[in-house]
Scaffold this motif. Structure first.
Motif, mmCIF file in Angstrom:
data_model
loop_
_atom_site.group_PDB
_atom_site.id
_atom_site.type_symbol
_atom_site.label_atom_id
_atom_site.label_comp_id
_atom_site.label_asym_id
_atom_site.label_seq_id
_atom_site.Cartn_x
_atom_site.Cartn_y
_atom_site.Cartn_z
ATOM 1 N N THR A 1 0.750 -1.528 -0.456
ATOM 2 C CA THR A 1 -0.174 0.018 -0.057
ATOM 3 C C THR A 1 0.325 1.005 -0.125
ATOM 4 O OG1 THR A 1 -1.526 -1.143 0.890
ATOM 5 C CG2 THR A 1 -1.893 1.312 1.060
ATOM 6 N N GLN A 2 -0.128 2.175 -0.623
ATOM 7 C CA GLN A 2 1.313 3.436 -1.330
ATOM 8 C C GLN A 2 0.616 4.674 0.080
ATOM 9 O OE1 GLN A 2 2.732 5.053 -4.430
ATOM 10 N NE2 GLN A 2 1.198 6.894 -4.307
ATOM 11 N N LYS A 3 2.084 4.710 0.725
ATOM 12 C CA LYS A 3 1.652 6.220 1.768
ATOM 13 C C LYS A 3 2.523 7.319 1.086
ATOM 14 C CE LYS A 3 2.452 2.361 5.320
ATOM 15 N NZ LYS A 3 4.061 2.474 6.569
ATOM 16 N N ASN A 4 1.340 7.775 0.993
ATOM 17 C CA ASN A 4 1.202 9.934 1.087
ATOM 18 C C ASN A 4 1.056 10.580 1.892
ATOM 19 O OD1 ASN A 4 0.780 8.634 -1.930
ATOM 20 N ND2 ASN A 4 -1.306 8.895 -1.774
ATOM 21 N N LEU B 1 -5.922 30.680 1.865
ATOM 22 C CA LEU B 1 -7.599 30.451 2.013
ATOM 23 C C LEU B 1 -7.876 29.058 2.615
ATOM 24 C CD1 LEU B 1 -8.657 31.534 -1.731
ATOM 25 C CD2 LEU B 1 -8.434 33.128 0.093
ATOM 26 N N GLY B 2 -6.674 28.431 4.218
ATOM 27 C CA GLY B 2 -7.722 27.771 4.459
ATOM 28 C C GLY B 2 -6.681 26.481 4.405
ATOM 29 N N THR B 3 -6.789 25.493 5.475
ATOM 30 C CA THR B 3 -6.001 24.620 5.036
ATOM 31 C C THR B 3 -6.460 23.391 4.299
ATOM 32 O OG1 THR B 3 -7.204 23.713 6.912
ATOM 33 C CG2 THR B 3 -5.219 24.243 7.492
ATOM 34 N N VAL C 1 -2.013 13.787 6.643
ATOM 35 C CA VAL C 1 -1.576 16.225 6.302
ATOM 36 C C VAL C 1 -1.872 16.365 7.327
ATOM 37 C CG1 VAL C 1 -2.647 17.136 5.725
ATOM 38 C CG2 VAL C 1 -3.877 15.523 4.500
ATOM 39 N N MET C 2 -0.208 16.505 7.736
ATOM 40 C CA MET C 2 0.394 17.842 9.282
ATOM 41 C C MET C 2 0.115 18.833 8.510
ATOM 42 S SD MET C 2 3.179 15.542 9.739
ATOM 43 C CE MET C 2 4.378 16.504 10.667
ATOM 44 N N ASN C 3 1.096 19.469 9.842
ATOM 45 C CA ASN C 3 1.421 21.089 9.709
ATOM 46 C C ASN C 3 3.209 21.075 9.356
ATOM 47 O OD1 ASN C 3 -0.809 22.327 9.262
ATOM 48 N ND2 ASN C 3 -1.130 22.158 11.748
ATOM 49 N N GLY C 4 3.696 21.608 8.838
ATOM 50 C CA GLY C 4 5.061 22.201 8.519
ATOM 51 C C GLY C 4 6.004 23.064 10.217
ATOM 52 N N ASP C 5 4.938 23.256 11.149
ATOM 53 C CA ASP C 5 5.266 23.425 12.043
ATOM 54 C C ASP C 5 5.307 23.122 13.800
ATOM 55 O OD1 ASP C 5 3.172 23.514 12.595
ATOM 56 O OD2 ASP C 5 2.459 25.947 12.684
ATOM 57 N N VAL C 6 5.164 21.380 13.749
ATOM 58 C CA VAL C 6 5.424 20.594 15.090
ATOM 59 C C VAL C 6 6.387 19.453 14.895
ATOM 60 C CG1 VAL C 6 2.913 20.908 15.009
ATOM 61 C CG2 VAL C 6 3.739 19.075 12.988
ATOM 62 N N PRO C 7 7.258 20.102 15.023
ATOM 63 C CA PRO C 7 8.820 19.038 14.864
ATOM 64 C C PRO C 7 8.988 18.209 15.767
ATOM 65 C CG PRO C 7 9.320 21.463 16.097
ATOM 66 C CD PRO C 7 7.982 21.599 15.357
ATOM 67 N N CYS C 8 7.782 17.999 17.154
ATOM 68 C CA CYS C 8 7.969 17.125 18.346
ATOM 69 C C CYS C 8 7.209 16.057 17.660
ATOM 70 C CB CYS C 8 7.529 17.123 20.012
ATOM 71 S SG CYS C 8 8.067 19.631 20.037
ATOM 72 N N GLY D 1 -4.366 18.380 15.066
ATOM 73 C CA GLY D 1 -4.220 18.644 13.106
ATOM 74 C C GLY D 1 -3.255 17.716 12.649
ATOM 75 N N VAL D 2 -3.462 16.230 12.660
ATOM 76 C CA VAL D 2 -2.959 15.705 12.081
ATOM 77 C C VAL D 2 -3.554 14.210 11.862
ATOM 78 C CG1 VAL D 2 -0.819 14.446 11.526
ATOM 79 C CG2 VAL D 2 -0.786 15.635 12.914
ATOM 80 N N TYR D 3 -4.178 14.180 10.824
ATOM 81 C CA TYR D 3 -5.113 13.111 10.088
ATOM 82 C C TYR D 3 -4.494 12.266 8.935
ATOM 83 C CZ TYR D 3 -7.343 17.992 10.640
ATOM 84 O OH TYR D 3 -7.413 19.029 11.426
ATOM 85 N N CYS D 4 -5.022 10.888 8.742
ATOM 86 C CA CYS D 4 -4.815 10.340 7.520
ATOM 87 C C CYS D 4 -5.448 9.603 6.466
ATOM 88 C CB CYS D 4 -4.082 9.308 8.652
ATOM 89 S SG CYS D 4 -3.285 7.954 7.100
ATOM 90 N N PHE D 5 -5.538 10.139 5.118
ATOM 91 C CA PHE D 5 -7.086 10.041 4.349
ATOM 92 C C PHE D 5 -6.801 8.281 2.967
ATOM 93 C CE2 PHE D 5 -7.331 14.243 5.417
ATOM 94 C CZ PHE D 5 -8.943 14.219 5.447
ATOM 95 N N ASN D 6 -8.001 8.069 3.237
ATOM 96 C CA ASN D 6 -8.268 7.633 1.972
ATOM 97 C C ASN D 6 -8.237 8.118 1.027
ATOM 98 O OD1 ASN D 6 -10.103 6.102 -0.161
ATOM 99 N ND2 ASN D 6 -9.254 4.320 0.881
ATOM 100 N N ASN D 7 -6.865 8.177 0.505
ATOM 101 C CA ASN D 7 -6.524 9.001 -0.698
ATOM 102 C C ASN D 7 -8.005 9.224 -1.808
ATOM 103 O OD1 ASN D 7 -4.513 11.181 -1.745
ATOM 104 N ND2 ASN D 7 -4.565 10.223 -3.144
ATOM 105 N N ARG D 8 -8.721 8.680 -1.558
ATOM 106 C CA ARG D 8 -10.096 8.388 -2.516
ATOM 107 C C ARG D 8 -10.307 9.314 -2.018
ATOM 108 N NH1 ARG D 8 -12.556 2.733 -4.205
ATOM 109 N NH2 ARG D 8 -12.868 4.102 -2.838
ATOM 110 N N ASP D 9 -11.013 9.092 -1.164
ATOM 111 C CA ASP D 9 -11.775 9.890 -0.264
ATOM 112 C C ASP D 9 -11.600 11.163 -0.001
ATOM 113 O OD1 ASP D 9 -13.773 7.809 0.030
ATOM 114 O OD2 ASP D 9 -13.283 7.072 1.921
#
Length: 332
Positions: free
Chosen positions: A2-5, A76-78, A97-104, A170-178
């Motif tokens: 399974t591909q992980k993006n 215009l938003g996330t 999907v995650m933000n770039g300012d959460v280094p921990c 603020g961190v999400y893992c989606f089925n890419n198609r959905d």
């Protein structure tokens, strides 16, 4: 397999940093803030990483040549930021999907999100945490059966919703198609008049698709918006790294005054005195004594060396060397 993006949101300037530099390009110990989530995603097994850039995008592209980029010209938003990642639109698998300012955030946490989404074929698994005070975080709203219904941003919360202690990290893992099928359903009908990525929770849930949460250690979700917050995160990270090395037998005389980068390697029977900075790809071999006020960066210090108040960069210090008050760069 399974591909992980992955999509990393890093388009904003970060005005509260009071700096002309893009927020995620500020230095945290020995590298830009953005390096930490990118490294964590790689360690978690991400096959494709797309960074959404905007302000000073070229500086990010120059610093991170091994990832892909999408450009968000307007802020215009996330949700709008993720819309720019059309290169992933027809990809299989799952997208984190995650933000770039959460280094921990730890690689193990991101890996758990991928695994939970894939294992149970969820449409979305999001990271949450339980706080005594939800403050400015969005709240995770559930029904009486405990099912996740929606995320309500703090500015849009009712008084009752503000009492909810489970917040969105603020961190999400989606089925890419959905994910990409649902983005077109986002609107700007909210207090910020932006496309909220969090609205996808309600959209997917209302379609009867599986939306779940994984709770994380609140320390991991610390974001950086100000120089003060950057300092707080750096202190947390320094303490965590130093504790790891002390657990492995490294004698750090004063952990509060010793800074070690996350890629540094240290051998056995090493003594490190206050004011020392070990940065980059540095290797300290066995039986070394690193005395006060020494800075070592991208260098190898071989066995039985003693360095005092030295600057050492991009070189190898041969075994049994003793140096004091020297700048050592390309050899001795």
């Amino acid at each position: 397999m399974t591909q992980k993006n992955a999509i990393v949101l890093a388009a904003g300037k970060g005005t509260r940093m009071r700096s002309e530099k893009n927020k995620v390009m500020h230095t945290l110990i020995d590298r830009p803030i953005l390096a930490y989530p990118i490294d964590a995603l790689k360690e978690a097994g991400a096959d494709r990483i797309v960074v959404v850039a905007g302000y000073q995008a070229q500086s990010l592209m120059d610093a991170f040549k091994d990832v892909e980029f999408a450009i968000q010209k307007e802020q215009l938003g996330t949700g709008h930021a993720v819309m720019q990642c059309t290169v992933l639109e027809n990809e299989p698998g799952y997208t984190l999907v995650m933000n770039g300012d959460v280094p921990c955030l730890q690689a193990s946490t991101l890996q758990a999100l991928y695994e939970e989404t894939q294992k149970n074929n969820h449409s979305l698994v999001l990271l949450s945490a339980v706080l005594e005070d939800g403050a400015h975080y969005g709240r995770v709203v559930r029904n009486d059966a405990g099912q996740v219904l929606e995320i309500v941003e703090s500015k849009d919360c009712t008084q009752d919703q503000k009492q909810i202690r489970e917040i969105n990290a603020g961190v999400y893992c989606f089925n890419n198609r959905d994910l990409f099928e649902s983005l077109s359903k986002l609107t700007t009908n909210n207090a910020q008049h932006e496309y909220y990525l969090t609205d996808l929770v309600k959209i997917l849930s209302s379609q009867g698709k599986s939306v779940q949460t994984i709770q994380c250690n609140p320390d991991e979700m610390a974001g950086i918006n100000t120089v003060t917050e950057l300092y707080g995160v750096s202190q947390w990270m320094i303490q965590k790294i130093n504790q790891k090395w002390m657990d492995q037998g490294v004698q750090i005389m004063d952990p509060k005054r010793t800074v070690i980068g996350k890629d540094v390697q240290i051998g056995h029977d090493v003594e490190i005195y206050p004011g020392t900075h070990l940065m980059g790809k540095t290797i300290i071999q066995d039986w070394c004594e690193i005395y006060p006020n020494t800075w070592i960066e991208d260098a190898t210090v071989e066995d039985h060396c003693k360095l005092h108040s030295c600057i050492v960069k991009n070189c190898t210090v041969p075994q049994n060397t003793f140096k004091e008050n020297e700048f050592i760069k390309e050899g001795l």
